[in-house]
Motif scaffolding. Structure first.
Motif, short mmCIF file in Angstrom:
data_model
loop_
_atom_site.label_atom_id
_atom_site.label_comp_id
_atom_site.label_asym_id
_atom_site.label_seq_id
_atom_site.Cartn_x
_atom_site.Cartn_y
_atom_site.Cartn_z
N ALA A 103 -5.41 7.03 -4.61
CA ALA A 103 -3.95 6.79 -4.57
C ALA A 103 -3.43 6.13 -5.84
N THR A 104 -4.32 5.52 -6.63
CA THR A 104 -3.86 4.91 -7.88
C THR A 104 -4.00 5.89 -9.05
N GLY A 105 -4.51 7.09 -8.78
CA GLY A 105 -4.81 8.04 -9.86
C GLY A 105 -3.62 8.87 -10.28
N PRO A 148 -11.00 1.82 -4.06
CA PRO A 148 -11.88 0.68 -4.29
C PRO A 148 -11.17 -0.57 -4.82
N SER A 149 -9.93 -0.43 -5.29
CA SER A 149 -9.27 -1.64 -5.80
C SER A 149 -8.47 -2.37 -4.73
N PHE A 150 -8.41 -1.77 -3.51
CA PHE A 150 -7.63 -2.43 -2.45
C PHE A 150 -8.56 -3.32 -1.64
N PHE A 206 -11.76 1.30 0.21
CA PHE A 206 -12.50 2.54 0.48
C PHE A 206 -13.27 2.96 -0.76
N ASP A 207 -14.55 3.31 -0.55
CA ASP A 207 -15.38 3.75 -1.68
C ASP A 207 -16.26 4.89 -1.19
N PHE A 208 -16.16 6.07 -1.84
CA PHE A 208 -16.97 7.22 -1.41
C PHE A 208 -18.45 6.90 -1.37
N MET A 242 -9.72 13.60 -3.06
CA MET A 242 -9.95 13.91 -4.48
C MET A 242 -11.32 13.39 -4.88
N ARG A 243 -11.87 14.01 -5.94
CA ARG A 243 -13.16 13.58 -6.47
C ARG A 243 -12.92 12.72 -7.70
N PRO A 244 -13.23 11.41 -7.64
CA PRO A 244 -13.08 10.60 -8.85
C PRO A 244 -13.92 11.20 -9.97
N PHE A 256 -4.95 22.48 -16.15
CA PHE A 256 -5.05 21.22 -16.92
C PHE A 256 -3.79 20.38 -16.71
N PHE A 257 -3.99 19.07 -16.53
CA PHE A 257 -2.85 18.19 -16.34
C PHE A 257 -2.16 17.91 -17.68
N MET A 258 -0.83 17.87 -17.68
CA MET A 258 -0.09 17.42 -18.87
C MET A 258 -0.47 15.97 -19.20
N GLN A 259 -0.87 15.23 -18.16
CA GLN A 259 -1.26 13.82 -18.37
C GLN A 259 -2.50 13.68 -19.23
N ASN A 260 -3.29 14.76 -19.43
CA ASN A 260 -4.41 14.65 -20.39
C ASN A 260 -3.86 14.43 -21.80
N VAL A 261 -2.72 15.08 -22.08
CA VAL A 261 -2.14 14.96 -23.42
C VAL A 261 -1.48 13.58 -23.58
N1 LIG Z 1 -7.43 16.27 -15.67
C1 LIG Z 1 -7.27 17.57 -15.43
O1 LIG Z 1 -6.72 18.33 -16.24
C2 LIG Z 1 -7.75 18.14 -14.12
C3 LIG Z 1 -7.46 19.48 -13.81
C4 LIG Z 1 -7.87 19.99 -12.55
C5 LIG Z 1 -8.58 19.18 -11.67
N2 LIG Z 1 -8.85 17.87 -12.02
C6 LIG Z 1 -9.61 17.05 -11.07
O2 LIG Z 1 -8.78 15.99 -10.60
C7 LIG Z 1 -9.61 14.88 -10.23
C8 LIG Z 1 -9.08 13.63 -10.89
O3 LIG Z 1 -7.81 13.32 -10.38
P1 LIG Z 1 -6.90 12.19 -11.06
O4 LIG Z 1 -6.74 12.52 -12.52
O5 LIG Z 1 -5.72 12.01 -10.22
O6 LIG Z 1 -7.87 10.92 -10.94
P2 LIG Z 1 -7.84 9.59 -11.81
O7 LIG Z 1 -6.45 9.35 -12.36
O8 LIG Z 1 -9.00 9.59 -12.75
O9 LIG Z 1 -8.07 8.46 -10.70
C9 LIG Z 1 -9.30 8.28 -10.05
C10 LIG Z 1 -9.03 7.68 -8.68
O10 LIG Z 1 -10.27 7.59 -7.98
C11 LIG Z 1 -10.40 6.27 -7.44
N3 LIG Z 1 -11.83 5.96 -7.36
C12 LIG Z 1 -12.66 5.64 -8.38
N4 LIG Z 1 -13.91 5.44 -7.91
C13 LIG Z 1 -13.86 5.64 -6.57
C14 LIG Z 1 -14.82 5.58 -5.54
N5 LIG Z 1 -16.12 5.28 -5.79
N6 LIG Z 1 -14.44 5.83 -4.27
C15 LIG Z 1 -13.13 6.11 -3.99
N7 LIG Z 1 -12.18 6.20 -4.93
C16 LIG Z 1 -12.53 5.97 -6.21
C17 LIG Z 1 -9.65 5.40 -8.42
O11 LIG Z 1 -9.31 4.19 -7.79
P3 LIG Z 1 -9.19 2.78 -8.63
O12 LIG Z 1 -7.95 2.94 -9.47
O13 LIG Z 1 -9.04 1.76 -7.59
O14 LIG Z 1 -10.44 2.68 -9.45
C18 LIG Z 1 -8.44 6.28 -8.74
O15 LIG Z 1 -7.45 6.15 -7.75
C19 LIG Z 1 -11.02 15.23 -10.69
O16 LIG Z 1 -11.80 15.70 -9.62
C20 LIG Z 1 -10.78 16.32 -11.71
O17 LIG Z 1 -11.90 17.16 -11.87
C21 LIG Z 1 -8.45 17.35 -13.20
#
Ligand SMILES: NC(=O)c1ccc[n+]([C@@H]2O[C@H](COP(=O)([O-])OP(=O)(O)OC[C@H]3O[C@@H](n4cnc5c(N)ncnc54)[C@H](OP(=O)(O)O)[C@@H]3O)[C@@H](O)[C@H]2O)c1
Length: 286
Positions: free
Chosen positions: A9-11, A33-35, A51-53, A72-74, A135-140
């Motif tokens: 939820a913070t991602g 994990p930060s809550f 919560f932590d996977f 989602m997969r961190p 690809f996310f615009m947020q990568n840029v």
């Molecule tokens: N970037 C791209 O262009 C792109 C494109 C397609 C798909 N994706 C996929 O999108 C996903 C990433 O999404 P995002 O960018 O929204 O993520 P993100 O901004 O990197 O955020 C990661 C999130 O996961 C949480 N987290 C970290 N470790 C954890 C754990 N052990 N258990 C539970 N939660 C955990 C974090 O919480 P805290 O803040 O509390 O640490 C944070 O909320 C990936 O699977 C990626 O492959 C990415």
């Protein structure tokens, strides 16, 4: 209706999933994990749960009064198996829809972990709606913005390839649309892209137009990019290797497809890269 649990939820994407679900009048629980403090609320908006996977003991009770989940997969959890215990836990609850944040093209590409995670969800017979974004615009505006700000360079090894960038905010809206109407979207998959595929020369051009700076596409080799990101940026080697593999796939043409799925789901056009840069100009200048 019961509540929606939002992981990550913070991602980048999760925070928009929360916002869009709230706009639709849903009750939301943000999990992460930060809550650690039960009295925490996320941005003063929603209830939170620790919560932590990787820690199954944190699954206890998180699905009480929940019937839909954004999964989602961190990025640092490289093994698909890291998500299996929580998927097994969901099987024990009456879940109407799991919307998993997957990746464009994984239905044909077995290498990214998302492929196996999708299959595991399907095999577990949980009702699913996979979201497969480009690809996310947020990568840029995120990891790539340092070189844009400091060196006026877009520094990615993408060759001449094209990418149909999507704003994470639009992905959040698409996910919320699915979760708000679970019966209509059971056992579906949606490839969410922007409305145009751009090469990185065009990305640099748009960044130049919107910032007034002369931003160039550096077009580094894989080797130069990898060395720079590991030695100079000091980013985690595993993460950098994954990004090299992603740019390799991008050069093979896997990131350029443009679909109508976002419009079909939401009735809106996805944000263009130019609009995104305009709205996030400070990420590239300050
Ligand atoms: N970037 C791209 O262009 C792109 C494109 C397609 C798909 N994706 C996929 O999108 C996903 C990433 O999404 P995002 O960018 O929204 O993520 P993100 O901004 O990197 O955020 C990661 C999130 O996961 C949480 N987290 C970290 N470790 C954890 C754990 N052990 N258990 C539970 N939660 C955990 C974090 O919480 P805290 O803040 O509390 O640490 C944070 O909320 C990936 O699977 C990626 O492959 C990415």
């Amino acid at each position: 209706m019961k509540k929606v649990l939002v992981t990550g939820a913070t991602g980048n994407v999760g925070k928009y999933v929360v916002d869009e679900l709230l706009k639709k009048g849903e009750r939301v629980i943000a999990a992460g994990p930060s809550f650690k403090n039960p009295a925490d609320t996320f941005s003063n908006k929603v209830e939170t749960v620790y919560f932590d996977f990787k820690k199954p003991e944190t699954f206890q009770g998180v699905l009480n009064d929940v019937d839909r989940v954004f999964l989602m997969r961190p990025p640092h959890l490289g093994k698909p198996e890291d998500l299996y215990p929580f998927i097994d836990e969901m099987k024990l609850s009456k879940i109407k829809l799991v919307s998993f944040l997957s990746l464009m093209g994984v239905e044909k590409n077995t290498i990214p972990p998302h492929h196996k995670i999708e299959k595991y969800i399907e095999d577990s017979e949980l009702p699913y709606a996979h979201v497969r974004p480009g690809f996310f615009m947020q990568n840029v505006s995120g990891v790539q913005s340092k070189e844009i700000r400091e060196k006026s360079q877009v520094f990615v090894p993408a060759g001449n390839s094209k990418t149909s960038f999507i704003d994470a905010a639009d992905i959040g809206l698409a996910v919320a649309t699915l979760l708000h109407d679970p019966e209509s979207y059971q056992n579906t998959a949606h490839t969410i892209t922007g409305s145009e595929a751009l090469d990185y020369y065009q990305v640099a051009q748009i960044l130049s137009e919107e910032t007034g700076k002369n931003i160039k596409y550096a077009k580094p080799s894989y080797w130069k990019y990898r060395r720079y990101y590991i030695k100079k940026r000091r980013l985690d080697k595993k993460y950098v290797n994954v990004t090299v593999a992603l740019y390799f796939m991008t050069r093979m043409g896997t990131a350029k497809e443009v679909t109508n799925d976002f419009i079909r789901l939401t009735g809106r056009k996805p944000r263009t890269f130019k609009e995104f840069v305009k709205e996030n100009r400070s990420s590239f200048t300050s």
